[in-house]
Motif scaffolding. Structure first.
Motif, PDB file in Angstrom:
ATOM      1  N   LYS A   1      49.906  39.626  45.100  1.00 53.62           N
ATOM      2  CA  LYS A   1      50.566  38.324  44.915  1.00 53.62           C
ATOM      3  C   LYS A   1      49.755  37.045  44.310  1.00 53.62           C
ATOM      4  N   LYS A   2      48.941  36.919  44.122  1.00 52.36           N
ATOM      5  CA  LYS A   2      48.121  35.891  43.008  1.00 52.36           C
ATOM      6  C   LYS A   2      46.540  36.821  42.532  1.00 52.36           C
ATOM      7  N   VAL A   3      46.827  37.706  40.869  1.00 55.33           N
ATOM      8  CA  VAL A   3      46.486  38.480  40.713  1.00 55.33           C
ATOM      9  C   VAL A   3      46.263  37.548  39.459  1.00 55.33           C
ATOM     10  N   ILE A   4      45.015  38.504  38.539  1.00 58.72           N
ATOM     11  CA  ILE A   4      44.016  37.892  37.265  1.00 58.72           C
ATOM     12  C   ILE A   4      45.355  38.293  36.023  1.00 58.72           C
ATOM     13  N   CYS A   5      45.732  37.842  34.978  1.00 61.40           N
ATOM     14  CA  CYS A   5      46.891  37.634  34.145  1.00 61.40           C
ATOM     15  C   CYS A   5      46.143  37.518  32.933  1.00 61.40           C
TER      16      CYS A   5
ATOM     17  N   LEU B   1      47.333  42.766  34.171  1.00 60.01           N
ATOM     18  CA  LEU B   1      47.263  42.353  35.232  1.00 60.01           C
ATOM     19  C   LEU B   1      45.590  42.836  36.147  1.00 60.01           C
ATOM     20  N   SER B   2      44.741  42.087  37.691  1.00 65.28           N
ATOM     21  CA  SER B   2      43.968  43.100  37.808  1.00 65.28           C
ATOM     22  C   SER B   2      43.144  42.235  38.800  1.00 65.28           C
ATOM     23  N   SER B   3      43.850  42.705  39.580  1.00 61.65           N
ATOM     24  CA  SER B   3      43.096  42.378  41.163  1.00 61.65           C
ATOM     25  C   SER B   3      42.305  43.061  42.342  1.00 61.65           C
ATOM     26  N   ASP B   4      40.697  42.522  42.516  1.00 63.97           N
ATOM     27  CA  ASP B   4      40.199  43.604  43.352  1.00 63.97           C
ATOM     28  C   ASP B   4      40.483  43.803  44.660  1.00 63.97           C
TER      29      ASP B   4
END
Length: 456
Positions: free
Chosen positions: A78-82, A43-46
């Motif tokens: 919450k919403k993240v890149i998977c 997972l990743s998120s700024d």
């Protein structure tokens, strides 16, 4: 005839062998199932610091995807890149987001809501083989460095006493707490025992060999697999079971029992004491053969009672750390001292240090890789409940006013017994709210949250 029978048997064997080799149903299922697995997950998120560095474990047997090392308390996901990788036979990937209730055929690109668990369903090219994975982000639900305190029991014993001391004892099978109790002034000591797993139930034991009302159990020490205690008239007693005691013949007149140094490659094991001789008070040591050796003269501001003492192994040597207490001239101290050989002691702190006030009856333990110092009774006779920590083995002390503070319900005290149990709890037994008062009859326990975390 024999040739025909041989040919028949050989033919049957060939048919069976051919049948076994040709029965690839299991192998085919295993191959399809394996190639429907999710093999990588991240997972990743700024907006979520450190999320891209979190390592996720894929449990193929139980269909679970999670981070075994939880993210810090307060992390919001919450919403993240998977990003996932999966087997070559997967032709469809469905996603069920518990947070939204949506079920979608995922394109492996759209962001997903991981504020609650997400279910991934892979489907093979034949439409029959499916794998289901439940993925979640573990986040600590408590502040890892905070300490939760609770009152373990309000009544250790049927009645309060004027003196108590609790030590750890093991018979090789069971771990116990032993409590020495003096019911009233000049009365004979009593001994009680509880299992460390249940410190609310205490049973009285036989205690023999000690003179009534004279043992200074606040300074009990272990050395060479024996227990040692002094009396207020200078005698030394030993015991191999902490219950049956006998006098140590030939010992000098002692003023204080300071602790013990374990044997290491750089030093012998010794029992550390202060003894009286014709020149006054001097440091002394007893070795494993019962031989005594005198050291330096005791400084006038060195404590002889009311101190707390602990042993620690540091830099390939063992040493004793001693804090607070009252000197021979009756003055309270707030310094810490250390020794490696029991014959000479070095003062660790100085008058310019920002640390605890002068006091006696402090509680000290080595906990979470540092020394913790709690409470005591100050020069005005007021009990304390403040907490100090030292990460440099007694050289400097820092006052702690957040995260690990004692609760309002905890009664300030000194002269309590403080031990660390196998589950990383600090256990505080009894203690006094006034110098000459009765001991409190309760037990408190506290643990830094992260020391109780278990890997999932």
């Amino acid at each position: 005839m024999k040739s025909k029978i041989f040919l028949l048997i050989t033919g049957c064997f060939a048919v069976l062998l051919s049948s076994c080799l040709g029965d690839s149903g299991y192998d085919s299922y295993y191959e399809v199932d394996k190639n429907c697995q999710i093999t990588e997950f991240s997972l990743s998120s700024d907006s979520v610091s450190g999320l891209s560095d979190v390592k996720f474990t894929i449990d193929q047997l139980n269909g679970r995807i999670m981070n075994l090392d939880s993210m810090p308390f307060g992390t919001v996901i919450k919403k993240v890149i998977c990003t996932v990788k999966y087997g070559s036979y997967v032709t469809k990937l469905d996603v069920v987001q518990e947070a939204t209730g949506d079920t979608i055929e995922w394109n492996a690109e759209d962001s997903l809501d991981f504020s609650k668990p997400v279910k991934f369903i892979t489907t093979s090219y034949d439409g029959m083989t499916k794998r289901i994975y439940h993925a979640q982000v573990n986040i600590h639900q408590v502040v890892p460095d905070s300490m939760v305190w609770s009152q373990y029991t309000t009544a250790m014993l049927p009645a309060r006493a004027v003196n108590q001391k609790v030590i750890s004892f093991s018979d090789g099978v069971t771990d116990y707490y032993y409590m020495y109790v003096q019911p009233s002034a000049n009365a004979a000591y009593q001994l009680y025992r509880s299992k460390q797993s249940d410190a609310s139930n205490w049973q009285e034991m036989s205690l023999t060999g000690l003179p009534e009302g004279k043992a200074v159990f606040s300074q009990i020490a272990t050395f060479n697999h024996l227990y040692y205690v002094i009396t207020n008239d200078g005698a030394l007693y030993s015991s191999n079971d902490a219950a049956n005691w006998q006098i140590v013949e030939g010992s000098p007149k002692l003023k204080a029992l300071l602790g013990s140094v374990d044997e290491s490659t750089n030093q012998p094991a010794v029992l550390s004491v202060i003894m009286e001789d014709e020149n006054g008070l001097v440091f002394a040591a007893m070795d494993g053969n019962g031989e005594w050796k005198k050291g330096e003269t005791v400084p006038s501001h060195f404590p002889v009672e009311g101190f707390s003492s602990a042993s620690i192994y540091l830099m390939y040597t063992n040493r004793i750390i001693l804090v607070g207490g009252k000197s021979a001239n009756g003055q309270l101290q707030n310094a810490s001292w250390a020794t490696m050989n029991a014959l000479d002691w070095a003062e660790q702190t100085d008058s310019y240090g920002n640390y605890f006030t002068k006091r006696q009856g402090t509680m000290m333990a080595y906990y979470d890789d540092m020394f913790y110092l709690i409470g005591g009774i100050d020069e005005s006779g007021k009990p304390q409940k403040d907490i100090y920590r030292s990460s440099d083995y007694g050289v400097t002390w820092n006052y702690i006013d957040t995260l690990v503070v004692l609760p309002a319900a905890y009664q300030a005290r000194g002269f309590a017994s403080m031990l660390v149990d196998k589950d990383n709890y600090l256990m505080i037994f009894g203690g006094k709210s006034t110098i000459n008062g009765q001991d409190l009859n309760d037990i408190w326990k506290g643990r830094i949250n992260r020391l109780g975390f278990e890997r999932q």
